[in-house]
Write a protein that holds these residues in place. Structure first.
Motif, mmCIF file in Angstrom:
data_model
loop_
_atom_site.group_PDB
_atom_site.id
_atom_site.type_symbol
_atom_site.label_atom_id
_atom_site.label_comp_id
_atom_site.label_asym_id
_atom_site.label_seq_id
_atom_site.Cartn_x
_atom_site.Cartn_y
_atom_site.Cartn_z
ATOM 1 N N GLY A 147 0.820 -1.213 0.000
ATOM 2 C CA GLY A 147 0.000 0.000 0.000
ATOM 3 C C GLY A 147 0.853 1.261 0.000
ATOM 4 O O GLY A 147 0.550 2.229 -0.704
ATOM 5 N N ILE A 148 1.946 1.248 0.789
ATOM 6 C CA ILE A 148 2.843 2.410 0.840
ATOM 7 C C ILE A 148 3.516 2.631 -0.513
ATOM 8 O O ILE A 148 3.607 3.757 -1.011
ATOM 9 N N LEU A 149 3.987 1.531 -1.113
ATOM 10 C CA LEU A 149 4.654 1.645 -2.411
ATOM 11 C C LEU A 149 3.683 2.130 -3.497
ATOM 12 O O LEU A 149 4.049 2.923 -4.365
ATOM 13 N N TRP A 150 2.449 1.648 -3.425
ATOM 14 C CA TRP A 150 1.462 2.074 -4.419
ATOM 15 C C TRP A 150 1.149 3.560 -4.264
ATOM 16 O O TRP A 150 1.032 4.288 -5.252
ATOM 17 N N ASP A 151 1.059 4.007 -3.011
ATOM 18 C CA ASP A 151 0.793 5.422 -2.755
ATOM 19 C C ASP A 151 1.957 6.295 -3.214
ATOM 20 O O ASP A 151 1.760 7.446 -3.630
ATOM 21 N N ALA A 152 3.177 5.736 -3.149
ATOM 22 C CA ALA A 152 4.378 6.513 -3.481
ATOM 23 C C ALA A 152 4.767 6.408 -4.952
ATOM 24 O O ALA A 152 5.779 6.985 -5.358
ATOM 25 N N LYS A 153 3.981 5.702 -5.745
ATOM 26 C CA LYS A 153 4.399 5.424 -7.124
ATOM 27 C C LYS A 153 4.638 6.692 -7.929
ATOM 28 O O LYS A 153 5.556 6.763 -8.757
ATOM 29 N N TRP A 154 3.814 7.737 -7.688
ATOM 30 C CA TRP A 154 3.973 8.969 -8.460
ATOM 31 C C TRP A 154 5.264 9.685 -8.083
ATOM 32 O O TRP A 154 5.900 10.311 -8.940
#
Length: 427
Positions: free
Chosen positions: A212-219
């Motif tokens: 979830g953290i990585l997905w949120d930080a993708k941008w």
């Protein structure tokens, strides 16, 4: 007499506290008046032509994109990502501080911007975990110097323009030295934190939470991929990449993370405009200063004197490092690059040293100057953000500075660190 006027007046004005751009301009004007070789209109003409450069257009865009991304929530996402990978180690927050500075350096292109963005988030968290404030501030101030070494780097754009070399090649030459310094500082952060008794964070991040953290930080993680990948892939120039960075930072901050408010845009644009104006004024006056040096043939005479007394490239580069380290402690980075490049570059190229390699050596030297008093700008930013005295910040940079100087010698005498990657891509 001309040399004495040029350097003597410049030094005197700096000592009495005159801003560096004004000091450069007044010293150049006085030297021209005494010389009489060219008219006084040479100064305003030089101010205009110095910044009439397509590569230099990248500078205001990189400054603005750094402001937008620092305020738009990207730095917080980078910090959260760092916790996934380094939180389980002793001194995890210290390691995260350096790792986040490495990544943010690939976004901002500025040392002070990196210190301000990362320090504002991490200093309170490190204080709660029991880290010494001087250690925290000194570490982030030192790691913030990577902002000018890891591309995209504003000083690299200035050097490339002054030395007439490829900005893209300079960017590529800075990747391995920047990562080498970043890894060394991570090692120091782990060692010092372990020595001071810092333990891994107790909370564990499970696989689902990490995803979830990585997905949120993708941008945020995509920024260097888009900017650097586009430059090295030939999709757009560094200047175009900087403009894309501004547009990207605006869209992500306003509409995706929604942490960048429309009401705050005026302040951000005004801050970026002031910084840009300061930088461009320094660029203009320093270029005039350098052209006066060229008119008086000072670089040529210096080159002849040095080549007559120093024949070894090893000794020459050692002297260059000593000179640049001293200059970096007293002079602003961009002004130092514009003034010293036309003086020193002929010496090193005559000794068979690559201009790109010398550019990286110069920038690493001046990056070290950012964390050495009396004009170490990273020290002042860290002191202000951490709310501790400048003396405490300086204490915290002592060991990192020793490490940075050792790495400077490695980068100086192993040119492959700077030149291997560009040669791999046929540059």
């Amino acid at each position: 007499m001309i040399s004495l006027t040029l350097f003597g007046l410049f030094t005197l004005l700096l000592v009495v506290g005159t801003p560096i751009a004004i000091s450069l301009g007044l010293a150049s004007t006085a030297a021209l008046l005494i010389s009489g070789k060219v008219g006084i209109n040479f100064v305003p003409q030089g101010l205009v032509t110095a910044i009439d450069s397509f590569p230099l257009m990248a500078v205001p865009f990189f400054i603005l994109s750094g402001e937008l991304m620092g305020q738009g929530g990207l730095s917080q996402r980078l910090l959260n990502t760092g916790k996934i990978f380094f939180g389980r180690y002793s001194g995890g927050l210290a390691i995260i501080a350096v790792a986040t500075c490495v990544f943010f350096a690939a976004i901002s292109g500025s040392g002070p911007a990196t210190v301000a963005a990362i320090g504002a988030i991490l200093f309170p968290a490190m204080a709660r975990e029991g880290y010494r404030p001087s250690f925290s501030a000194g570490l982030v101030a030192s790691a913030g110097s990577l902002g000018v070494i890891i591309p995209p780097s504003i000083p690299m754009v200035i050097y490339a323009t002054s030395a007439n070399v490829s900005v893209t090649k300079m960017f590529m030459a800075g990747i391995i030295p920047g990562l080498l310094i970043g890894l060394a500082l991570i090692g120091y952060a782990w060692w010092q934190s372990r020595k001071e008794g810092q333990r891994p964070q107790e909370e564990r991040i499970d696989a689902r939470e990490a995803a979830g953290i990585l997905w949120d930080a993708k941008w945020a993680l995509l920024v260097p991929v888009i900017i650097l990948g586009g430059i090295y892939g030939g999709v757009f120039t560094p200047t175009e990449a900087a403009a894309i960075g501004v547009a990207y930072g605006l869209v992500i901050g306003l509409f995706v993370y929604r942490e960048l408010k429309v009401a705050a845009l005026y302040r951000l644009f005004a801050s970026a405009a002031l910084t840009t104006a300061t930088v461009m004024l320094i660029v203009g006056t320093a270029t005039v200063f350098g052209r006066v040096l060229a008119i008086e043939r000072i670089p040529v005479m210096l080159a002849d004197a040095v080549t007559e007394t120093v024949s070894s490239p090893v000794v020459l580069m050692l002297l260059m490092n000593v000179l640049l380290l001293v200059i970096g402690t007293f002079m602003e980075t961009l002004a130092a690059i514009i003034i010293m490049t036309p003086i020193l570059l002929p010496l090193v190229t005559a000794a068979g040293i690559s201009p790109e390699h010398f550019g990286i050596v110069m920038i690493v030297n001046l990056a070290i100057g950012m964390v050495t008093p009396p004009v170490g700008v990273n020290l002042f930013v860290a002191s202000r953000v951490a709310r501790i005295s400048l003396t405490d910040v300086v204490k915290g940079t002592t060991r990192p500075l020793v490490l940075l100087m050792l790495l400077l010698l490695v980068i100086t005498y192993v040119p492959a660190f700077s030149l291997w990657l560009p040669s791999l891509f046929g540059m």
